[in-house]
Design a protein around this motif. Sequence first.
Motif, PDB file in Angstrom:
ATOM      1  N   THR A   1     -79.477 -38.703   9.413  1.00 39.76           N
ATOM      2  CA  THR A   1     -79.434 -40.678   9.003  1.00 39.76           C
ATOM      3  C   THR A   1     -81.227 -40.214   8.271  1.00 39.76           C
ATOM      4  N   PHE A   2     -82.067 -39.481   7.908  1.00 41.01           N
ATOM      5  CA  PHE A   2     -83.727 -39.635   7.495  1.00 41.01           C
ATOM      6  C   PHE A   2     -83.485 -38.678   6.544  1.00 41.01           C
ATOM      7  N   CYS A   3     -82.765 -37.565   6.202  1.00 39.50           N
ATOM      8  CA  CYS A   3     -82.745 -37.394   5.118  1.00 39.50           C
ATOM      9  C   CYS A   3     -81.945 -37.626   3.761  1.00 39.50           C
ATOM     10  N   SER A   4     -82.645 -37.076   2.215  1.00 43.36           N
ATOM     11  CA  SER A   4     -81.690 -37.681   1.085  1.00 43.36           C
ATOM     12  C   SER A   4     -80.955 -37.455   1.286  1.00 43.36           C
ATOM     13  N   ILE A   5     -80.278 -35.436   1.092  1.00 40.19           N
ATOM     14  CA  ILE A   5     -79.354 -34.973   0.865  1.00 40.19           C
ATOM     15  C   ILE A   5     -77.830 -35.574   0.362  1.00 40.19           C
ATOM     16  N   THR A   6     -77.541 -36.088   1.404  1.00 37.18           N
ATOM     17  CA  THR A   6     -75.701 -36.969   1.465  1.00 37.18           C
ATOM     18  C   THR A   6     -76.162 -37.614   0.164  1.00 37.18           C
ATOM     19  N   GLU A   7     -77.006 -38.591   0.334  1.00 34.52           N
ATOM     20  CA  GLU A   7     -77.244 -39.283  -0.763  1.00 34.52           C
ATOM     21  C   GLU A   7     -76.875 -38.840  -2.283  1.00 34.52           C
ATOM     22  N   HIS A   8     -77.641 -37.563  -2.287  1.00 31.89           N
ATOM     23  CA  HIS A   8     -78.531 -36.873  -3.800  1.00 31.89           C
ATOM     24  C   HIS A   8     -76.801 -35.865  -3.712  1.00 31.89           C
ATOM     25  N   GLU A   9     -77.319 -35.148  -3.414  1.00 34.90           N
ATOM     26  CA  GLU A   9     -76.590 -33.746  -2.834  1.00 34.90           C
ATOM     27  C   GLU A   9     -74.914 -33.534  -2.831  1.00 34.90           C
ATOM     28  N   GLY A  10     -74.920 -34.828  -1.737  1.00 32.84           N
ATOM     29  CA  GLY A  10     -73.029 -34.883  -1.026  1.00 32.84           C
ATOM     30  C   GLY A  10     -73.276 -34.091   0.273  1.00 32.84           C
ATOM     31  N   ARG A  11     -72.315 -34.588   0.414  1.00 35.61           N
ATOM     32  CA  ARG A  11     -71.863 -33.421   1.886  1.00 35.61           C
ATOM     33  C   ARG A  11     -71.318 -32.096   1.512  1.00 35.61           C
ATOM     34  N   ILE A  12     -70.270 -32.037   0.823  1.00 37.40           N
ATOM     35  CA  ILE A  12     -69.581 -30.512   0.788  1.00 37.40           C
ATOM     36  C   ILE A  12     -70.363 -29.579   0.136  1.00 37.40           C
ATOM     37  N   ILE A  13     -70.124 -28.656   0.637  1.00 39.81           N
ATOM     38  CA  ILE A  13     -70.862 -27.168   0.467  1.00 39.81           C
ATOM     39  C   ILE A  13     -70.131 -27.418  -1.392  1.00 39.81           C
ATOM     40  N   GLN A  14     -71.320 -26.434  -2.133  1.00 41.31           N
ATOM     41  CA  GLN A  14     -70.863 -25.920  -3.233  1.00 41.31           C
ATOM     42  C   GLN A  14     -71.117 -24.658  -3.483  1.00 41.31           C
TER      43      GLN A  14
END
Length: 753
Positions: A396-409
């Motif tokens: 919840t403290f990380c911005s990766i989900t909001e920016h890069e998303g949950r799907i691994i590329q």
Amino acid sequence: MQATIKADRGLFSYPKYWPHCLGTAPFLPMSKEEMDALGWDSCDVILVTGDAYVDHPSFGMAVIGRVLEAHGFRVGIISQPDWKSKDDFMKLGKPNLYFGVTAGNMDSMINRYTSDKKLRHDDAYTAGNVGGKRPDRAVTVYAQRCREAFKGVPVIAGGIEASLRRIAHYDYWSEKVRRSVLFDSKADMLFFGNAERPLVEVTHRLAAGEDIADIKDIRGTAIIVKEALPEWQGVDSTSLDRPGKIDPIPSPYQMEPECDSKDNNNASSEAPAAAPIVIQPPQKEKEKRKPWENVYVKLPAYETVKDNKTLYAHTSRILHQETNPGCARALMQRHGDRHIWINPPAMPLETEEMDAVFDLPYQRVPHPVYGDAKIPAYDMIRFSINIMRGCYGGCTFCSITEHEGRIIQSRSEDSIIREIEQIRDTVPGFTGVISDLGGPTANMYRLRCKSPKAEATCRRPSCVYPSICAHMDTDHKPTIDLYRRARNLPGIKKVLIASGVRYDLAVEDPEYVKELALHHVGGYLKIAPEHTEDGPLSKMMKPGMGSYYQFKQLFDKYSQEAGKKQYLIPYFIASHPGTTDEDMLNLAIWLKENKFKLDQVQNFYPSPMATATTMYHTEVNSLRKVTKESEEVPSAKGEIHRRLHKAMLRYHDPKNFAQIREALLKMGREDLIGRGPQHLVPPESANEKRQKASKGRRGERALTKHTGLPPSFQGKGKYTGKANNKGTSKPSGKTQGQSNKRHNTKATGAGPK
């Protein structure tokens, strides 16, 4: 596995804009002289960035610039311009298509200020590590200067600062809810997330003559509108808020009732006019509409959420439910008489597209304009390789989900090996050690949902919390194969893993832990338990300490088998929402019992739009359904309280003894004060007592004949040992009053107010 989350068009399927006469620029030009050397009379696109220009795939502007170059566009870069006037924004001339502005690889406020809101005097993304080369809220400032430089030229905002501020958001530095950055910057459009797909489509459509005001339907973009887009169906956000438990995965073909795109109270009550019956030819099967297609969610207005914390938490919860590009709906939020319209996220890149992006002709060094000046961020990553994007941890403290998303590329193994060979053969100073093969998380390479249908429809915020989803692939064999191939390349002495390892995933495949311990640790391995107590861990969406102990047991076992002394370096966060003083005390006791003396510790940093930031601002648990009776989340606020939590992590530092000791006394934990192994801090020393007494004396107010003298003073300030008859004479007259002020200022150290 056949992916269902797939774009309609390939990233590099467009015809080149300038197909014949343009080659590859050694560096994207930063001056008119460089443009002249390339034979350019103008730039099609000019990118403005708050970072130094490093032509490396870890720097966003380099990636964006090279992708556009591959499509035949002439791209110039204005790096760290003087924002106090428009002059620097005009040095490459007028762009033919648009300005693209970004704060850089970091949000400008996080880059400039510490978590305690103290000014930083350095900047790792600037030549010479010099601070102050970019303005606060850089996206807004840069966009406005571009407007001043060339009126009528479209301005597009992007990068992580734009991503995290695309909606009404709590701003830690001003301690208020701010509008979407699109309104403040007055940009025409905003890209969020990794923006290659929207970038390429928008650029080609502008080049084809479309007006930017008419481009409204591109995934991964946000725009300002007067009303909802036509043919989109609206649904109020309050009808979508779900309970905190994980809901069953909905059928992708489940039908939802149609709803009017207008407000209910504006809907017409008149019966529809009669229409003639039209005989349609028979159809084999009517295509069913997926429940999220052409559906937008109407969020509470900015004017509402800026004052109503419950509705702010509700809005944040809805936003985080709409991050899966397979099933996300558009979002609309009113700001005054207009709305921010956020299209669904862009589709993730396929492996072949990722390879093509990373295979572009990067120089992998800073632009020559910087000479020999060091750029710390570049020095840190110049021998490292990014093997994937995205993270499904959902912290919840990380911005990766909001920016890069949950799907691994993920990139292909061959593409990664080619980059290692390129570093080996071309990058100055390479000694044979690859400093990192990683990404947001070291061990999520090629780990995706095993069910395409589930991946395309799931709204779960984390694939690994509260437990690892049964659909999630945890087979680390592709990562192990990559490690083995990389370290066996000629000229490669060592391949290290410096990105954080998700240990709750790693223990699912002990062979990976063995491979890691035997070959890829340089004595220390970073992992991030973040805390030891269930309260804060549940608000972080992090696993309990059981996974940590399991991983440590495996790591120690394989390190011992290899005859190596290797250590885990755990990272912890202080002051995270949900953390009480008792939680921090228990963590400090755990650190001492396990003989950890942390050198670098961090306080929770409320970054825009993160779920933890929502909990910090609202003190409401937005991980569950938000109501007026929602669970309250305690948060350490204010410099003194936050400093105490941070001090607990460094219980061994003498500078923190007094503060921790005072807190222990208030908590009734005197049993932890002493000099034994069971104690956390020592008792007050004689030296501390002397310093405290001395400080108390220095803080006493100086006495004069105007403020009142003790009985032992008499006469004109001379000590006589006799009592002064008048005792407390008061100043009289203007001259005496001014004199009294001067005396007080000198005595107390307080200046005029």
